[in-house]
Design an enzyme around this catalytic site. Structure first.
Site, short mmCIF file in Angstrom:
data_model
loop_
_atom_site.label_atom_id
_atom_site.label_comp_id
_atom_site.label_asym_id
_atom_site.label_seq_id
_atom_site.Cartn_x
_atom_site.Cartn_y
_atom_site.Cartn_z
N ARG A 46 0.77 -1.21 0.12
CA ARG A 46 -0.24 0.33 -0.35
C ARG A 46 0.82 0.75 0.17
NH1 ARG A 46 -3.92 -0.95 5.13
NH2 ARG A 46 -2.18 -1.42 5.79
N LYS A 179 9.36 -27.30 4.72
CA LYS A 179 10.19 -28.42 5.60
C LYS A 179 11.04 -29.17 5.18
CE LYS A 179 9.31 -24.84 9.65
NZ LYS A 179 10.28 -24.27 10.52
N ASP A 232 -3.76 -20.79 15.15
CA ASP A 232 -2.75 -20.03 14.33
C ASP A 232 -1.86 -21.59 14.18
OD1 ASP A 232 -0.60 -17.81 14.15
OD2 ASP A 232 0.32 -18.05 15.32
N HIS A 237 -0.43 -26.08 10.89
CA HIS A 237 0.72 -27.02 11.08
C HIS A 237 0.96 -28.53 11.70
CE1 HIS A 237 2.23 -23.14 9.46
NE2 HIS A 237 2.11 -22.45 10.37
#
Ligand code: BG6
Length: 488
Positions: A46, A179, A232, A237
């Site tokens: 932005r 990973k 989260d 994960h």
């Protein structure tokens, strides 16, 4: 493998992730001659600035986050020769038109859009690109997690993106899949004959997956509060790791076969209800303490007001299918833990009869245990029973010993890559295997929604733990009630 994208348009280019991971990874790929030629990056954010000002910010980022031995001024100049900056705010058609003009000036070449922005901007950004005429059958799009905040909002994002891109051209990023150690789980399970016959409920007692971090909020308060550890970390994960550990062998190492098997596992997760969350989940939040000798103030203090967001979560999950009936999967993740440690523990059942004790019992025979450490160090340890040397006058003495494979040692000559190097390369080349398919992300949310809903119904609040400890005592009790304990 399909056509390579040779123009990358990156949204969120002034953000933290772009600085820490995306630009250093692209630079590393350039150093290894792995970027397509020619290659252009249109960076967008932005903030209004020109190319030179943007390059200065990236120069600083490379100095901090790229591998020091790869820093070379000529190469950095070549890198900057590929990078232009275009200010774009979602919803600003004129800015999208200017971006499109600049992109077209680079030639009519396959484009890839990478959205490292808040998820609320995914749909408007894709729509802005489409309105500017940049979206076509040869373009592809990548999005950082989170895809939505629950199943309904994730479906809305997936619908909006799916209107413009076919699923084979949508790349949902979960950086854990980039990973090396997570990919190695596939090699461990499916390139070794040894494990598969035992990889089921008849030989395995339980599985633990721990993703512990020493860091706290690190200035991400505005994102993190109200989100919490479940959404989260577990939603993405931890569940991706779980799906790889628990999946059936895929027929081939290709994106459809691998993701078909992962999604079956995710769909087999037993939903929680207001009754089960009480015994199968613990929410924690850190308060003042010390991590690695450094004083840390509590989450609520850092935030400036009390909050019910969890920074730690422990769960007892069940996968309702033939392979895993009766095998609990204990999952835990938290911030401000004493160690950074991501690992998987496979706890095998005891031998069916011990010849060392009396009446088939005792004799110090401990069940085998396989520990796969993903980070910070990469190793695979198998705990086995062995005879302690001696003349055994008082009977055979047994002791647990470890077969310990350090992957860093075994592959000492190999450079360790940032997860994003692999993901960016696969994205540019169009390989979706290490990205999350729509049905996976939605199955993940369906299970997570069952937990958050039940937390609300059961009015389950956070319990506190001191920063620098392994979470609240209730998290320890969750597994000890079943006669097991966390591997710290
Ligand atoms: C991110 C989470 O997805 O993963 C962060 O949003 C977390 O809260 C991070 O710290 C952990 O990643 P890594 O690669 O450091 O284990």
């Amino acid at each position: 493998m399909t056509d390579k994208s040779t123009t990358l348009i990156l949204f969120g280019a002034t953000g933290d992730l772009a600085h820490r991971m995306i630009f250093p990874s692209l630079y590393h790929l350039l150093c290894d001659g792995l970027l397509p030629e020619p290659f252009h990056i249109l960076a967008s954010g932005r903030t209004e600035m020109d190319d030179a000002a943007f390059h200065a910010t990236i120069r600083e980022a490379l100095g901090t986050y790229a591998q020091a031995e790869l820093l070379d001024e000529d190469r950095i100049a070549t890198f900057f020769g590929m990078i232009g900056y275009c200010p774009v705010s979602a919803g600003d058609a004129a800015q999208f038109a200017a971006l499109a003009e600049r992109a077209r000036a680079l030639g009519d070449r396959p484009m890839a859009f990478y959205l490292s922005t808040p998820p609320s901007l995914f749909a408007p950004t894709a729509q802005g690109l489409a309105a500017a005429g940049l979206v076509g059958p040869a373009t592809r799009i990548a999005m950082e997690k989170p895809i939505g905040q629950d199943l309904a909002s994730s479906r809305a994002v997936n619908d909006a993106i799916g209107d413009l891109f076919s699923e084979s051209r949508i790349f949902r990023v979960d950086h854990y899949l980039g990973k090396e150690t997570v990919q190695n789980l596939l090699a461990l399970r499916f390139a070794n004959r040894l494990f598969e016959p035992l990889w089921n409920a008849s030989a395995i007692d339980h599985v633990q997956i721990t993703v512990a971090e020493t860091v706290g909020l690190e200035g991400r308060v505005s994102y993190y509060d109200g989100v919490g550890a479940l959404k989260d970390m577990v939603q993405n994960h931890v569940l991706q790791i779980l799906s790889i550990i628990a999946m059936e062998p895929p027929a081939r190492m290709d994106s459809t076969a691998v993701r078909d098997e992962k999604v079956k596992v995710l769909r087999s997760l037993r939903p929680m209800d207001a009754e089960t969350v009480r015994t199968h989940s613990v929410r924690g939040q850190y308060r003042d303490g010390a991590v690695k000798g450094k004083l840390v103030s509590g989450y609520a203090e850092e935030l400036g007001h009390p909050s019910d967001t969890e920074t730690f979560v422990a769960l007892k999950a069940h996968i309702d299918n033939w392979r895993w009936t009766g095998v609990p999967f204990y999952l835990r993740t938290g911030k401000c833990m004493p160690e950074r440690q991501s690992e998987i523990l496979i706890q095998f059942k005891p031998v069916s009869h011990s010849i060392f004790g009396r009446n088939g019992r005792g004799g110090d025979v401990e069940p085998n245990r396989l520990i796969i450490r993903l980070q910070p160090d990469e190793n695979i340890r198998l705990a086995l029973m062995a005879k302690r040397p001696g003349l055994d006058r008082g009977g055979v003495k047994l002791e647990q010993v470890e077969l310990d494979v350090s992957l860093a040692h075994a592959f000492a000559g190999e450079r360790r890559r940032i997860a994003y190097e692999r993901l960016l390369l696969d994205f540019l080349e169009g390989d979706t295997t290490l990205f999350v398919r729509r049905d996976e992300v939605e199955a993940q949310w369906a299970w997570i929604d069952s937990i958050t809903r039940s937390w609300t119904d059961a009015e389950q609040k956070v319990v506190h733990y001191a920063a620098g400890t392994w979470g609240p005592s209730a998290g320890i009790a969750l597994i000890e009630r079943d006669g097991a304990s966390w591997h710290d």
